[in-house]
Design a protein around this motif. Structure first.
Motif, short mmCIF file in Angstrom:
data_model
loop_
_atom_site.label_atom_id
_atom_site.label_comp_id
_atom_site.label_asym_id
_atom_site.label_seq_id
_atom_site.Cartn_x
_atom_site.Cartn_y
_atom_site.Cartn_z
N GLY A 162 5.35 10.73 -7.59
CA GLY A 162 4.76 11.09 -8.86
C GLY A 162 4.87 12.59 -9.06
O GLY A 162 5.15 13.34 -8.12
N PHE A 163 4.66 13.00 -10.30
CA PHE A 163 4.59 14.43 -10.59
C PHE A 163 3.45 14.64 -11.55
O PHE A 163 3.11 13.76 -12.35
CB PHE A 163 5.91 14.97 -11.16
CG PHE A 163 6.26 14.44 -12.52
CD1 PHE A 163 5.90 15.12 -13.67
CD2 PHE A 163 6.95 13.25 -12.66
CE1 PHE A 163 6.20 14.62 -14.93
CE2 PHE A 163 7.26 12.75 -13.91
CZ PHE A 163 6.89 13.44 -15.05
N PHE A 164 2.86 15.82 -11.47
CA PHE A 164 1.67 16.09 -12.26
C PHE A 164 1.76 17.45 -12.92
O PHE A 164 1.97 18.46 -12.25
CB PHE A 164 0.41 15.98 -11.39
CG PHE A 164 0.30 14.60 -10.82
CD1 PHE A 164 -0.17 13.57 -11.60
CD2 PHE A 164 0.74 14.32 -9.55
CE1 PHE A 164 -0.23 12.28 -11.11
CE2 PHE A 164 0.69 13.04 -9.05
CZ PHE A 164 0.20 12.01 -9.83
N MET A 165 1.64 17.43 -14.23
CA MET A 165 1.55 18.63 -15.06
C MET A 165 2.72 19.59 -14.86
O MET A 165 2.54 20.75 -14.50
CB MET A 165 0.23 19.34 -14.84
CG MET A 165 -0.98 18.51 -15.23
SD MET A 165 -0.97 17.95 -16.94
CE MET A 165 -1.20 19.48 -17.81
N ILE A 166 3.93 19.09 -15.09
CA ILE A 166 5.09 19.97 -15.10
C ILE A 166 5.84 19.76 -16.40
O ILE A 166 5.60 18.81 -17.13
CB ILE A 166 6.04 19.75 -13.89
CG1 ILE A 166 6.65 18.35 -13.90
CG2 ILE A 166 5.32 20.03 -12.59
CD1 ILE A 166 7.72 18.17 -12.85
N GLY B 192 8.25 -2.31 -6.89
CA GLY B 192 8.44 -1.25 -7.88
C GLY B 192 7.29 -1.20 -8.87
O GLY B 192 6.78 -0.12 -9.19
N ARG B 193 6.88 -2.36 -9.35
CA ARG B 193 5.74 -2.43 -10.27
C ARG B 193 4.49 -1.86 -9.60
O ARG B 193 3.76 -1.08 -10.19
CB ARG B 193 5.49 -3.87 -10.70
CG ARG B 193 4.22 -4.05 -11.53
CD ARG B 193 3.97 -5.50 -11.88
NE ARG B 193 4.90 -5.98 -12.86
CZ ARG B 193 4.76 -5.83 -14.19
NH1 ARG B 193 3.70 -5.20 -14.65
NH2 ARG B 193 5.64 -6.29 -15.01
N SER C 235 0.59 2.37 -9.24
CA SER C 235 -0.17 3.29 -8.38
C SER C 235 -0.08 4.72 -8.88
O SER C 235 -1.08 5.45 -8.90
CB SER C 235 0.33 3.20 -6.93
OG SER C 235 0.11 1.90 -6.41
N VAL C 236 1.11 5.14 -9.28
CA VAL C 236 1.26 6.49 -9.82
C VAL C 236 0.48 6.60 -11.13
O VAL C 236 -0.21 7.60 -11.36
CB VAL C 236 2.74 6.87 -10.02
CG1 VAL C 236 2.87 8.19 -10.78
CG2 VAL C 236 3.44 6.97 -8.67
N ARG D 3 0.85 -1.18 0.00
CA ARG D 3 0.00 0.00 0.00
C ARG D 3 0.89 1.23 0.00
O ARG D 3 2.06 1.17 0.39
CB ARG D 3 -0.94 0.00 1.19
CG ARG D 3 -0.26 0.21 2.50
CD ARG D 3 -1.21 0.15 3.70
NE ARG D 3 -0.58 0.62 4.92
CZ ARG D 3 0.37 0.01 5.59
NH1 ARG D 3 0.82 -1.16 5.17
NH2 ARG D 3 0.88 0.52 6.69
N LEU D 4 0.31 2.34 -0.41
CA LEU D 4 1.00 3.62 -0.37
C LEU D 4 0.52 4.41 0.85
O LEU D 4 -0.65 4.34 1.21
CB LEU D 4 0.71 4.45 -1.62
CG LEU D 4 1.19 3.91 -2.95
CD1 LEU D 4 0.91 4.93 -4.05
CD2 LEU D 4 2.67 3.56 -2.91
#
Length: 157
Positions: free
Chosen positions: A64-68, A98-99, A104-105, A5-6
């Motif tokens: 994760g990163f979003f909209m950069i 890792g998978r 998840s991201v 889980r994250l």
């Protein structure tokens, strides 16, 4: 691996996160978790840092990163979302964590309305290129500094 889980980074787990160690041969290929958390602090609008747990055991870190944009000075550079950083503890690699973290991201990328995920990696013998290719990422032909830019189309996944 049971049910990974994250979890969000909290005052209760940040020290353990900063102690997470990858294999020595990977140390020049990915930044330490503490560095990633500093970047997340500096870019809170884009960063999505999470710890990967299996039961009560910390086994990894993903951001994760979003909209950069990788190169905001380049008008041809597209906005992107995806994997900014992935660190799986040395003794937990090769077990699917890792998978799980990447998937998840990618799910979060989809939830935010995007149809592709990107990642960068340092090429080399001990680098993560084979891992990302096995997950379906394909090199775009672009570079971000010295790193390869990979992309995964999430519409068919």
């Amino acid at each position: 691996m049971s049910s990974p889980r994250l979890e969000k980074i909290t005052p209760d787990n940040v020290e353990a996160a900063c102690r997470l160690r990858i294999r020595p041969d990977q140390e020049g290929l990915v930044a330490p978790v503490a560095w990633s958390l500093a970047e997340a602090y500096a870019r809170p609008e884009a960063a999505w840092p999470r710890l990967v747990y299996d039961g009560t055991e910390l086994v990894g870190f993903v951001m994760g990163f979003f909209m950069i944009r990788f190169d905001p000075d380049n008008p041809d550079d597209r906005f992107r979302s995806g994997i900014w950083r992935l660190n799986i503890a040395a003794d937990h690699q090769g077990r699917g964590y890792g998978r799980f973290a990447v998937e998840s991201v990618c799910e979060e990328v989809r939830r935010r309305g995007q149809s592709r995920a990107t990642v960068t990696w340092t090429p080399g013998e001990h680098g993560p290129e084979r891992f990302y290719l096995r997950l379906g990422f394909r090199p775009t032909g672009e570079k971000s500094g010295d790193e390869v830019v990979g992309e995964l189309d999430l519409r068919g996944v």
